[in-house]
Design an enzyme around this catalytic site. Structure first.
Site, PDB file in Angstrom:
ATOM      1  N   VAL A   1     -13.397  -4.100   1.876  1.00  0.00           N
ATOM      2  CA  VAL A   1     -12.798  -2.771   1.957  1.00  0.00           C
ATOM      3  C   VAL A   1     -12.001  -2.705   3.260  1.00  0.00           C
ATOM      4  O   VAL A   1     -12.490  -3.112   4.309  1.00  0.00           O
ATOM      5  CB  VAL A   1     -13.887  -1.672   1.941  1.00  0.00           C
ATOM      6  CG1 VAL A   1     -13.288  -0.307   2.214  1.00  0.00           C
ATOM      7  CG2 VAL A   1     -14.605  -1.665   0.592  1.00  0.00           C
TER       8      VAL A   1
ATOM      9  N   THR B   1       0.864  -1.186   0.000  1.00  0.00           N
ATOM     10  CA  THR B   1       0.000   0.000   0.000  1.00  0.00           C
ATOM     11  C   THR B   1       0.897   1.231   0.000  1.00  0.00           C
ATOM     12  O   THR B   1       2.011   1.173   0.526  1.00  0.00           O
ATOM     13  CB  THR B   1      -0.861  -0.023   1.286  1.00  0.00           C
ATOM     14  OG1 THR B   1      -1.822  -1.046   1.148  1.00  0.00           O
ATOM     15  CG2 THR B   1      -1.563   1.298   1.553  1.00  0.00           C
TER      16      THR B   1
HETATM   17  N1  ASP Z   1      -4.219  -1.301   4.858  1.00  0.00           N
HETATM   18  C1  ASP Z   1      -4.405  -1.967   3.614  1.00  0.00           C
HETATM   19  C2  ASP Z   1      -5.724  -2.727   3.641  1.00  0.00           C
HETATM   20  O1  ASP Z   1      -6.020  -3.341   4.644  1.00  0.00           O
HETATM   21  C3  ASP Z   1      -3.313  -2.928   3.256  1.00  0.00           C
HETATM   22  C4  ASP Z   1      -1.903  -2.454   3.517  1.00  0.00           C
HETATM   23  O2  ASP Z   1      -1.692  -1.352   4.016  1.00  0.00           O
HETATM   24  O3  ASP Z   1      -0.962  -3.193   3.218  1.00  0.00           O
HETATM   25  O4  ASP Z   1      -6.405  -2.750   2.656  1.00  0.00           O
END
Ligand code: ASP
Length: 294
Positions: free
Chosen positions: A190, A161
């Site tokens: 989500v 991300t």
């Molecule tokens: N926070 C993001 C989600 O849960 C994933 C990530 O940050 O790696 O969609």
């Protein structure tokens, strides 16, 4: 107008894997884009959006061009952006087929009276504004719902991300994040990234936060807002991030990393994962980019 020395922080995800060298170069390039905008007087909001666009376009992270697929073989992405002066915010969830979900989030903030648009209607919104489309489409996978449910039980954080926080010359903070989600997620899942107060938060009385990590944990503790609330008590960003992330681990076995900046220019990059690909730059020397901040 007061003139504050600007600064920008960026991340490319927190997790078990180490950052690759192309990812490091891309984070550095993104910091340069963001900082030069701030240096020329752009707002923190603009710098955050443009910095994240560099990462979305690269295909090197789990966002934009590089976003991963959900269990049905479709790429659905989430993004959000917020500024700390008037608490304006915009977000999209489960958006499909565009290169820059962060710009869709920004447009929701600028062009509507809403904060969050989801699914096909978020995609329709982006199409209306002629946002750049992914060149490579996805082919839906033939899989029963039962099989997806079983596979979805072992959802894991994908790592990759992207996000940014910035402080501009006017002393205003902003935060943003963009993601393709996590590994083995059910269609329509989500995470925290488009949820204001969870994946991002920005308010000038306290600071701006951009989160990465397993969204299911981050949402349950509303981590971004929690960090801002604790900053109000006068503790340093490093102290606050450490306490809140540790609570995520002990309370619900969560995993995450955070970027935090205050209007007083105090900042931290903190994580409870083995690695977090991230960096910062305030125009002095070279940008700092590494994958361990402890
Ligand atoms: N926070 C993001 C989600 O849960 C994933 C990530 O940050 O790696 O969609």
């Amino acid at each position: 107008m007061k003139s504050v020395r600007p600064i920008i922080l960026v991340h490319g995800g927190a997790g078990p894997r180490a950052m690759t060298s192309p990812q490091g170069d891309c984070l550095r390039a993104a910091l340069q884009v963001g900082y030069h905008l701030l240096d020329r007087g752009s707002s923190a909001l603009v710098a955050v959006e443009q910095t994240i666009r560099v990462l979305e376009r690269s295909g090197l992270f789990n966002a934009g061009t590089g976003a991963h697929l959900q269990l049905d073989g479709v790429r659905r992405m989430d993004a959000s952006i917020m500024e700390g002066e008037r608490l304006r915010a915009g977000a999209v969830a489960s958006i499909e087929g565009i290169v820059h979900p962060i710009t869709a989030a920004s447009r929701v903030m600028e062009e509507t009276d809403h904060v969050l648009l989801v699914g096909p209607m978020a995609t329709k919104f982006a199409r209306h504004f002629k946002m750049e489309r992914h060149r490579i489409g996805t082919r839906p996978r033939r899989i029963s719902y039962g099989a997806m449910l079983r596979q979805g039980r072992s959802a894991r954080d994908r790592h990759g991300t992207v996000g940014a926080v910035a402080l501009d010359q006017a002393g205003i903070v902003a935060a943003g994040a963009s993601t393709g989600g996590i590994d083995r997620m059910l269609p329509g899942r989500v995470g925290d990234t488009p949820i204001i107060g969870c994946g991002v938060y920005a308010e000038n009385e306290t600071g701006a936060v951009s989160m990465t990590g397993l969204g299911e944990g981050i949402m349950r503790l509303a981590i971004a807002k929690e960090i801002c609330d604790r900053l109000r008590q006068g503790k340093s960003p490093a102290q606050v991030a450490r306490v809140v992330l540790q609570r995520l681990v002990t309370r619900i076995q969560g995993t995450a990393g955070a970027l935090v900046i205050t209007p007083q220019r105090r900042f931290t990059i903190a994580h409870v994962t083995p690695n977090m690909a991230a960096g910062w730059w305030d125009g002095k020397g070279e940008p700092t980019v590494k994958d361990r901040f402890r």
